[in-house]
Design an enzyme around this catalytic site. Structure first.
Site, mmCIF file in Angstrom:
data_model
loop_
_atom_site.group_PDB
_atom_site.id
_atom_site.type_symbol
_atom_site.label_atom_id
_atom_site.label_comp_id
_atom_site.label_asym_id
_atom_site.label_seq_id
_atom_site.Cartn_x
_atom_site.Cartn_y
_atom_site.Cartn_z
ATOM 1 N N GLU A 172 -8.235 5.288 -5.759
ATOM 2 C CA GLU A 172 -8.153 5.183 -4.304
ATOM 3 C C GLU A 172 -9.511 5.067 -3.612
ATOM 4 O O GLU A 172 -9.852 5.890 -2.751
ATOM 5 C CB GLU A 172 -7.390 6.384 -3.732
ATOM 6 C CG GLU A 172 -6.004 6.521 -4.318
ATOM 7 C CD GLU A 172 -5.149 7.550 -3.598
ATOM 8 O OE1 GLU A 172 -5.698 8.424 -2.925
ATOM 9 O OE2 GLU A 172 -3.906 7.467 -3.722
ATOM 10 N N GLU A 382 0.862 6.229 -9.310
ATOM 11 C CA GLU A 382 1.360 7.400 -8.572
ATOM 12 C C GLU A 382 2.483 6.984 -7.644
ATOM 13 O O GLU A 382 2.387 5.954 -6.953
ATOM 14 C CB GLU A 382 0.275 8.020 -7.673
ATOM 15 C CG GLU A 382 -0.737 8.846 -8.380
ATOM 16 C CD GLU A 382 -1.708 9.516 -7.402
ATOM 17 O OE1 GLU A 382 -1.300 9.856 -6.261
ATOM 18 O OE2 GLU A 382 -2.871 9.678 -7.782
HETATM 19 C C1 NOJ Z 1 -3.018 10.377 -4.102
HETATM 20 C C2 NOJ Z 1 -4.093 11.111 -4.799
HETATM 21 O O1 NOJ Z 1 -4.624 10.345 -5.859
HETATM 22 C C3 NOJ Z 1 -3.692 12.476 -5.281
HETATM 23 O O2 NOJ Z 1 -4.859 13.173 -5.541
HETATM 24 C C4 NOJ Z 1 -2.841 13.154 -4.219
HETATM 25 O O3 NOJ Z 1 -2.631 14.475 -4.499
HETATM 26 C C5 NOJ Z 1 -1.574 12.388 -4.074
HETATM 27 N N1 NOJ Z 1 -1.890 11.063 -3.597
HETATM 28 C C6 NOJ Z 1 -0.546 12.987 -3.119
HETATM 29 O O4 NOJ Z 1 -1.003 12.953 -1.820
#
Ligand code: NOJ
Length: 492
Positions: A172, A382
């Site tokens: 990200e 994710e």
């Molecule tokens: C993206 C992130 O990579 C992760 O660290 C985070 O906890 C999750 N989204 C949920 O918000």
């Protein structure tokens, strides 16, 4: 058990059955060698703050500083103690039947003094043990390592590359840039007014410099992997992008362009540059036609990792006036994002502000990337559902996470549609295996398929864990004969 509770349990079981039923076909619509997994990250999971020679990372420093913006005043000194409990956690993964695990490296654990210090062998040993533990149970390791310096990336490839076949350079970057250098709500807390209230920084310049450096670091890492390791180790390397789906709020050209600009700030800023710069960097060619560049996509990355949770409507602010807010400035691309259109939400609300349930967004974002980037291989690194920790509710009620099941089922269904229509998606990882530390929200939000009691650190499977296990086992059972590797993971 009183009658109403019996009825509730009865309805719940029926509901679970029908959800499973509705996904029975779904599970077969994923490719037979598909990766099903769960994700985690070092800071959010490991704990073991200064154990065995570990140094400080930027979140250690930030979370210990008075005045930080972590809502419950917590930190991840202990987190879910994955450092000491990784074997138990691998067992949890094994009983889910997943065939892969996405985790990240804490640089402070392997290079405690940063780029000028020695390697901490204890840190290397921890990740070696974790990787070996995964392999023993038939799980692939997807390793994410936010790079400290060009010189040190070699350590990871050299130490772990014989067993790790999927590498991610950055997770990200758009969020690291935005929160670290524009809003200042993540370390290193750099920003300027009106974007945020920090002691140092320049919200109008530093995000661009940082993004540029991230791209260069990505390219350098890919170059090292390609030239020194890929031929012998045979792995793949990519980058993970946070991908919202942005729906134009109207059919006007201006709003459609605004939605495109919004994508450019989170995705398109990074992907084409990683390709273009790679070509210049390696001196392979000076100028390529765009089409040729796209065909050479695998030069700069082998896959795109997609973190996708929700979608927004987008309205143009370049040609029409908008209320000031996130996105509306020149530096952010002149667009306003909103969860509502004419008072109607884009999807069912969740307990988290701005995270509405819009499964179609999954199909749309995957299709967008497929069309734009020549059907580059994609991995959903994710996707998950967060709910608020409710201090007064019983653990029992937190375990019956029907809303999480509904969310995951809807998004997986949309993903399978995109795959059926030709998108080259290789895997799907639920965020997250366990409840964990959620950055500025501390422990107030729970994303896990397993509940964690933060007093005892006891892990307990939620209903969603059972549901995911069933989905995977249906998929695996169908393909087991063809792909013997997955057969190892079938659970009774
Ligand atoms: C993206 C992130 O990579 C992760 O660290 C985070 O906890 C999750 N989204 C949920 O918000």
């Amino acid at each position: 058990m009183d009658v109403s509770l019996k009825l509730y349990v009865g309805f719940f079981l029926l509901y679970m059955l029908s959800l499973e039923q509705s996904l029975a076909n779904n599970s077969s619509s994923f490719p037979s060698n598909f990766f099903f997994g769960t994700s985690s990250s070092a800071y959010q999971y490991e704990g073991a703050y200064l154990a065995n020679g570990k140094g400080l990372n930027n979140w250690d420093v930030y979370s210990h500083k008075p005045g930080n913006l972590i809502v419950d005043g917590s930190n991840a000194d202990i987190a879910v103690d994955h450092y000491h409990r990784y074997l138990e956690d691998i067992d949890l993964m094994h009983s889910l039947g997943v065939n892969s695990y996405r985790f990240s490296i804490s640089w402070a654990r392997i290079l405690p003094k940063g780029r000028f210090g020695e390697i901490n062998e204890a840190g290397i040993k921890f990740y070696n043990n974790l990787i070996d533990g995964l392999l023993l149970k038939g799980l692939f390791a997807f390793l994410e390592s936010l790079f400290l310096s060009f010189l040190h990336i070699d350590i990871c490839f050299k130490s772990f590359g014989d067993r790790v076949k999927y590498w991610v350079t950055f997770n990200e970057p758009s969020f690291q840039v935005k929160f670290g250098f524009q809003a200042g709500t993540f370390p290193p807390s750099r920003c300027s007014k009106p974007f945020g209230n920090c002691t140092y920084g320049d919200s109008e310049k530093e995000p661009f410099i940082t993004a540029h450096n991230i791209i260069l670091a990505h390219i350098a890492a890919v170059h090292i992997y390609r030239t020194k390791y890929q031929a012998t180790q045979g792995g793949s390397i990519g980058i993970v992008l946070h991908c919202f789906w942005y729906e134009p709020i109207s059919n006007s050209v201006a709003d459609k362009l605004a939605a495109e600009r919004a994508q450019s700030f989170s995705i398109n800023w990074y992907v084409p540059f990683t390709i273009l710069f790679f070509i210049f960097y390696t001196n392979e060619a000076v100028v390529y036609e765009l089409e040729t560049v796209l065909q050479k996509l695998n030069k700069g990355l082998d896959f795109i990792g997609i973190n996708h949770y929700t979608s927004y409507y987008v309205q143009d602010c370049m040609f029409s006036a908008c209320e000031p807010g996130p996105g509306t400035s020149k530096m952010e691309g002149y667009f306003a994002q909103s969860s509502q259109k004419n008072g109607t939400r884009i999807g069912e609300p969740t307990e988290l502000v701005g995270r509405n349930v819009y499964p179609q967004g999954m199909e749309k974002i995957v299709t967008y990337l497929k069309d734009r980037y020549h059907n580059v291989p994609m991995i959903i690194t994710e996707n998950g559902y967060g709910d608020m920790n409710k201090p007064n509710s019983t653990t029992e009620s937190l375990l019956h996470d029907v809303e999480r099941i509904k969310y995951l089922a809807g998004y997986l269904d949309a993903l399978s549609t995109a795959i059926r229509k030709g998108a080259d998606v290789r895997g799907y990882f639920v965020w997250s295996l366990l409840d964990n530390f959620e950055w500025n929200s501390g422990y107030t939000i729970r994303f896990g398929l397993h509940h964690v009691d933060y007093e005892t650190l006891r892990r307990t499977p939620k209903s969603s864990a059972t549901w995911y296990r069933n989905l995977i086992s249906q998929h695996i059972a169908k393909d087991c004969k063809k792909h013997h590797m997955f057969c190892n993971n079938i659970v009774d």
